[in-house]
Design a protein around this motif. Structure first.
Motif, PDB file in Angstrom:
ATOM      1  N   GLU A   1       3.688   6.223  -5.199  1.00  0.00           N
ATOM      2  CA  GLU A   1       3.615   6.342  -6.666  1.00  0.00           C
ATOM      3  C   GLU A   1       2.528   7.341  -7.065  1.00  0.00           C
ATOM      4  OE1 GLU A   1       2.248   3.485 -10.300  1.00  0.00           O
ATOM      5  OE2 GLU A   1       3.522   2.593  -8.750  1.00  0.00           O
ATOM      6  N   ARG A   2       1.363   7.271  -6.399  1.00  0.00           N
ATOM      7  CA  ARG A   2       0.269   8.191  -6.707  1.00  0.00           C
ATOM      8  C   ARG A   2       0.666   9.633  -6.393  1.00  0.00           C
ATOM      9  NH1 ARG A   2      -2.810   9.586  -2.974  1.00  0.00           N
ATOM     10  NH2 ARG A   2      -4.480  11.009  -3.346  1.00  0.00           N
ATOM     11  N   ILE A   3       1.332   9.839  -5.253  1.00  0.00           N
ATOM     12  CA  ILE A   3       1.769  11.183  -4.868  1.00  0.00           C
ATOM     13  C   ILE A   3       2.783  11.703  -5.886  1.00  0.00           C
ATOM     14  CG2 ILE A   3       3.022  12.490  -3.103  1.00  0.00           C
ATOM     15  CD1 ILE A   3       0.298  11.785  -2.112  1.00  0.00           C
ATOM     16  N   ALA A   4       3.696  10.838  -6.333  1.00  0.00           N
ATOM     17  CA  ALA A   4       4.714  11.250  -7.299  1.00  0.00           C
ATOM     18  C   ALA A   4       4.076  11.664  -8.620  1.00  0.00           C
ATOM     19  CB  ALA A   4       5.706  10.117  -7.518  1.00  0.00           C
ATOM     20  N   ARG A   5       3.018  10.983  -9.026  1.00  0.00           N
ATOM     21  CA  ARG A   5       2.333  11.331 -10.284  1.00  0.00           C
ATOM     22  C   ARG A   5       1.602  12.658 -10.177  1.00  0.00           C
ATOM     23  NH1 ARG A   5      -1.520   6.662 -11.343  1.00  0.00           N
ATOM     24  NH2 ARG A   5      -1.036   6.394  -9.207  1.00  0.00           N
ATOM     25  N   LYS A   6       1.013  12.947  -9.024  1.00  0.00           N
ATOM     26  CA  LYS A   6       0.217  14.163  -8.867  1.00  0.00           C
ATOM     27  C   LYS A   6       1.065  15.413  -8.712  1.00  0.00           C
ATOM     28  CE  LYS A   6      -3.510  14.140  -6.433  1.00  0.00           C
ATOM     29  NZ  LYS A   6      -4.445  14.051  -5.320  1.00  0.00           N
ATOM     30  N   LYS A   7       2.353  15.279  -8.398  1.00  0.00           N
ATOM     31  CA  LYS A   7       3.254  16.413  -8.172  1.00  0.00           C
ATOM     32  C   LYS A   7       2.679  17.372  -7.140  1.00  0.00           C
ATOM     33  CE  LYS A   7       6.276  15.209 -11.228  1.00  0.00           C
ATOM     34  NZ  LYS A   7       7.438  14.528 -10.800  1.00  0.00           N
TER      35      LYS A   7
ATOM     36  N   VAL B   1       4.687  17.102   1.132  1.00  0.00           N
ATOM     37  CA  VAL B   1       3.923  15.864   0.994  1.00  0.00           C
ATOM     38  C   VAL B   1       4.683  14.881   0.110  1.00  0.00           C
ATOM     39  CG1 VAL B   1       1.763  14.876   0.148  1.00  0.00           C
ATOM     40  CG2 VAL B   1       1.737  17.047   1.368  1.00  0.00           C
ATOM     41  N   ARG B   2       5.226  15.364  -0.971  1.00  0.00           N
ATOM     42  CA  ARG B   2       5.981  14.499  -1.886  1.00  0.00           C
ATOM     43  C   ARG B   2       7.237  13.954  -1.207  1.00  0.00           C
ATOM     44  NH1 ARG B   2       6.935  17.901  -6.096  1.00  0.00           N
ATOM     45  NH2 ARG B   2       8.886  18.530  -5.168  1.00  0.00           N
ATOM     46  N   ASN B   3       7.926  14.812  -0.462  1.00  0.00           N
ATOM     47  CA  ASN B   3       9.136  14.384   0.241  1.00  0.00           C
ATOM     48  C   ASN B   3       8.824  13.334   1.303  1.00  0.00           C
ATOM     49  OD1 ASN B   3      10.436  16.255  -1.326  1.00  0.00           O
ATOM     50  ND2 ASN B   3      10.648  17.761   0.310  1.00  0.00           N
ATOM     51  N   ARG B   4       7.764  13.561   2.055  1.00  0.00           N
ATOM     52  CA  ARG B   4       7.390  12.608   3.098  1.00  0.00           C
ATOM     53  C   ARG B   4       6.984  11.272   2.477  1.00  0.00           C
ATOM     54  NH1 ARG B   4       5.674  13.212   8.577  1.00  0.00           N
ATOM     55  NH2 ARG B   4       4.385  11.468   9.224  1.00  0.00           N
ATOM     56  N   ALA B   5       6.250  11.318   1.386  1.00  0.00           N
ATOM     57  CA  ALA B   5       5.848  10.081   0.716  1.00  0.00           C
ATOM     58  C   ALA B   5       7.075   9.324   0.200  1.00  0.00           C
ATOM     59  CB  ALA B   5       4.887  10.388  -0.429  1.00  0.00           C
TER      60      ALA B   5
ATOM     61  N   MET C   1       0.827  -1.191   0.000  1.00  0.00           N
ATOM     62  CA  MET C   1       0.000   0.000   0.000  1.00  0.00           C
ATOM     63  C   MET C   1       0.875   1.261   0.000  1.00  0.00           C
ATOM     64  SD  MET C   1      -3.044   1.161   0.129  1.00  0.00           S
ATOM     65  CE  MET C   1      -4.240   2.198   0.785  1.00  0.00           C
ATOM     66  N   SER C   2       1.945   1.266   0.797  1.00  0.00           N
ATOM     67  CA  SER C   2       2.815   2.447   0.870  1.00  0.00           C
ATOM     68  C   SER C   2       3.425   2.763  -0.489  1.00  0.00           C
ATOM     69  CB  SER C   2       3.924   2.233   1.888  1.00  0.00           C
ATOM     70  OG  SER C   2       3.406   2.178   3.177  1.00  0.00           O
ATOM     71  N   ALA C   3       3.834   1.743  -1.218  1.00  0.00           N
ATOM     72  CA  ALA C   3       4.427   1.961  -2.529  1.00  0.00           C
ATOM     73  C   ALA C   3       3.412   2.567  -3.490  1.00  0.00           C
ATOM     74  CB  ALA C   3       4.967   0.650  -3.087  1.00  0.00           C
ATOM     75  N   ARG C   4       2.164   2.110  -3.417  1.00  0.00           N
ATOM     76  CA  ARG C   4       1.122   2.660  -4.305  1.00  0.00           C
ATOM     77  C   ARG C   4       0.820   4.112  -3.956  1.00  0.00           C
ATOM     78  NH1 ARG C   4      -2.191  -2.261  -3.125  1.00  0.00           N
ATOM     79  NH2 ARG C   4      -3.593  -0.758  -2.188  1.00  0.00           N
ATOM     80  N   ILE C   5       0.788   4.411  -2.661  1.00  0.00           N
ATOM     81  CA  ILE C   5       0.538   5.801  -2.250  1.00  0.00           C
ATOM     82  C   ILE C   5       1.682   6.689  -2.709  1.00  0.00           C
ATOM     83  CG2 ILE C   5       0.356   7.340  -0.255  1.00  0.00           C
ATOM     84  CD1 ILE C   5      -1.117   5.035   1.184  1.00  0.00           C
TER      85      ILE C   5
END
Length: 128
Positions: free
Chosen positions: A7-13, A18-22, A1-5
């Motif tokens: 990946e989703r955060i990285a796509r949304k920019k 938030v991106r750094n924490r993800a 689940m963490s990897a999918r989250i």
């Protein structure tokens, strides 16, 4: 689940924090393992930064390590919460819980006589 989250955060920019924490959360297992193996946090960050897995500063990385890996667990046990950048982390002994003395039982410690004591009136032999 963490990897999918992550990946989703990285796509949304999203915004940087938030991106750094993800990104850090996605790598948390690897970072924890490297710390447990005795690698300095700075070396871990440099490796991840060179591999372009993290794009944020060392200070931010160190903050994530302190908060998300080294912070005390919710059960109240104390663990070290700071990281020394240039030295490998050693397994520190767990801190003993504070004694359960009531405030009325606390006694201030007497000051020791070591150290500097200011004397307003100088001695003639000390003057030049």
């Amino acid at each position: 689940m963490s990897a999918r989250i992550a990946e989703r955060i990285a796509r949304k920019k999203p915004v940087g924090n938030v991106r750094n924490r993800a990104a850090f959360l996605a790598l948390r297992g690897e970072v924890k393992q490297a710390i447990d193996d005795g690698w300095p946090v700075k070396t871990i960050w440099e490796t991840l930064h060179d591999e372009e897995k993290v794009a944020f500063s060392y200070q931010a990385f160190r903050g994530y390590v302190n908060r998300l890996i080294l912070s005390p667990p919710a059960n109240g046990e104390a663990t070290p919460a700071s990281v020394v950048a240039d030295q490998p982390r050693q397994a520190a002994p767990r801190l003993a819980p504070q004694s359960a003395k009531q405030p009325s039982e606390w006694k201030p410690e007497k000051p020791t006589a070591t150290g500097f004591t200011f004397n307003r009136t100088p001695k003639k032999e000390d003057l030049l």
